[in-house]
Design a protein around this motif. Structure first.
Motif, PDB file in Angstrom:
ATOM      1  N   ALA A  50      46.618  53.860  34.157  1.00 48.89           N
ATOM      2  CA  ALA A  50      45.818  52.641  34.277  1.00 48.89           C
ATOM      3  C   ALA A  50      46.556  51.616  35.134  1.00 48.89           C
ATOM      4  N   VAL A  51      45.819  51.007  36.051  1.00 46.06           N
ATOM      5  CA  VAL A  51      46.331  49.901  36.855  1.00 46.06           C
ATOM      6  C   VAL A  51      45.401  48.723  36.607  1.00 46.06           C
ATOM      7  N   ARG A  52      45.970  47.644  36.066  1.00 40.21           N
ATOM      8  CA  ARG A  52      45.186  46.445  35.763  1.00 40.21           C
ATOM      9  C   ARG A  52      45.747  45.287  36.576  1.00 40.21           C
ATOM     10  N   VAL A  53      44.862  44.603  37.281  1.00 35.37           N
ATOM     11  CA  VAL A  53      45.277  43.435  38.061  1.00 35.37           C
ATOM     12  C   VAL A  53      44.377  42.260  37.705  1.00 35.37           C
ATOM     13  N   HIS A  54      44.969  41.100  37.737  1.00 40.00           N
ATOM     14  CA  HIS A  54      44.255  39.855  37.445  1.00 40.00           C
ATOM     15  C   HIS A  54      44.777  38.855  38.458  1.00 40.00           C
ATOM     16  N   TRP A  55      43.870  38.227  39.227  1.00 39.09           N
ATOM     17  CA  TRP A  55      44.340  37.296  40.239  1.00 39.09           C
ATOM     18  C   TRP A  55      43.353  36.177  40.483  1.00 39.09           C
ATOM     19  N   GLN A  56      43.900  35.083  41.010  1.00 38.49           N
ATOM     20  CA  GLN A  56      43.074  33.943  41.396  1.00 38.49           C
ATOM     21  C   GLN A  56      43.153  33.805  42.900  1.00 38.49           C
ATOM     22  N   THR A  57      41.993  33.730  43.526  1.00 41.79           N
ATOM     23  CA  THR A  57      41.929  33.615  44.983  1.00 41.79           C
ATOM     24  C   THR A  57      42.290  32.204  45.423  1.00 41.79           C
ATOM     25  N   GLN A  58      42.575  32.065  46.687  1.00 45.38           N
ATOM     26  CA  GLN A  58      42.647  30.743  47.292  1.00 45.38           C
ATOM     27  C   GLN A  58      41.227  30.176  47.260  1.00 45.38           C
ATOM     28  N   PRO A  59      41.057  28.875  47.437  1.00 48.24           N
ATOM     29  CA  PRO A  59      39.692  28.334  47.445  1.00 48.24           C
ATOM     30  C   PRO A  59      38.810  29.100  48.432  1.00 48.24           C
ATOM     31  N   VAL A  60      37.634  29.448  47.951  1.00 49.20           N
ATOM     32  CA  VAL A  60      36.682  30.211  48.771  1.00 49.20           C
ATOM     33  C   VAL A  60      35.361  29.464  48.819  1.00 49.20           C
ATOM     34  N   ASP A  61      34.486  29.955  49.645  1.00 49.26           N
ATOM     35  CA  ASP A  61      33.182  29.315  49.815  1.00 49.26           C
ATOM     36  C   ASP A  61      32.239  29.778  48.707  1.00 49.26           C
ATOM     37  N   VAL A  62      32.382  29.167  47.533  1.00 51.06           N
ATOM     38  CA  VAL A  62      31.516  29.481  46.403  1.00 51.06           C
ATOM     39  C   VAL A  62      30.253  28.629  46.541  1.00 51.06           C
ATOM     40  N   PRO A  63      29.068  29.233  46.395  1.00 56.47           N
ATOM     41  CA  PRO A  63      27.845  28.440  46.479  1.00 56.47           C
ATOM     42  C   PRO A  63      27.905  27.230  45.542  1.00 56.47           C
TER      43      PRO A  63
END
Length: 165
Positions: A50-63
Motif C-alpha cells: 500500500a502507498v498512501r499519500v496526502h498532500w495540499q496543493t499550492q493555490p489553484v483556480d477553484v471555482p
C-alpha cells in the motif's frame, strides 16, 4: 471525467516498483511540486503493498462557488494497493482518492508492464464529483492536480533511475 497517462522507463518492472514504493522517491515528487504540505506512508497490506499519500496543493483556480467547500487549494488523499507481480513482472494497483471537504472521488488503476528492455507505467483514472452546478469544475480541478503530480512524478522517476537524484 477520465484521465489517462502513460510513460516509459529504462528499467525493469522490479526496479520501477521498488522506486514508486520508496518513501524518499514519493517525497521528492512532492518537493518538486512545491506542495504546501504532504505525508507519505508505504507498508504491507497482506500480500499487497500500500502507498498512501496526502498532500495540499499550492493555490489553484477553484471555482468561486466551490471555495467555501475546499478553499483556494485542494487537500487530496490517494491510496494505491499494489498486487503481487505476474510471472513477467507486471503489476497492477487499484487507485482510490478524494478531496477533503468535497464529495469528489478518484478511482481507477495503474499498471507497470515490461516492454522490451524497459517498463511502461499506465494510469486509467476516473474523477467524479457529486455536486450540482460546481461538480464538473471540481472534477477538472482534481484531474488537473493529479495529472500535474503524475507528470512531475515521471520527471523525478527518470532522474531517479538515471542516478541523478
Amino acid at each position: 471525467m477520465d484521465l489517462t497517462l502513460v510513460t516509459s522507463y529504462d528499467a525493469s518492472p522490479e526496479e520501477v516498483f521498488a522506486m514508486i514504493t520508496d518513501v524518499t522517491f514519493q517525497e521528492q515528487v512532492f518537493e518538486r511540486l512545491r506542495a504546501r504540505s504532504y505525508d507519505v506512508e508505504v507498508g504491507d497490506s497482506g500480500d499487497d503493498r500500500a502507498v498512501r499519500v496526502h498532500w495540499q496543493t499550492q493555490p489553484v483556480d477553484v471555482p468561486v462557488v466551490a471555495r467555501r467547500l475546499v478553499g483556494h487549494s485542494l487537500v487530496l488523499a490517494q491510496n494505491k494497493i499494489w498486487h503481487r507481480p505476474d510471472v513477467d513482472g507486471a503489476r497492477e494497483a487499484e487507485v482510490d482518492g478524494e478531496v477533503s471537504g468535497a464529495p469528489v472521488r478518484l478511482t481507477g488503476r495503474t499498471r507497470i508492464t515490461p516492454e522490451g528492455r524497459g517498463t511502461t507505467q499506465s494510469f486509467e483514472l476516473h474523477v467524479t464529483a457529486s455536486l450540482p452546478v460546481v461538480g464538473k469544475g471540481l472534477e477538472q480541478v482534481m484531474a488537473d492536480a493529479v495529472r500535474i503530480r503524475l507528470e512531475k512524478k515521471f520527471e523525478v522517476a527518470w532522474s531517479w533511475l538515471a542516478g541523478s537524484l
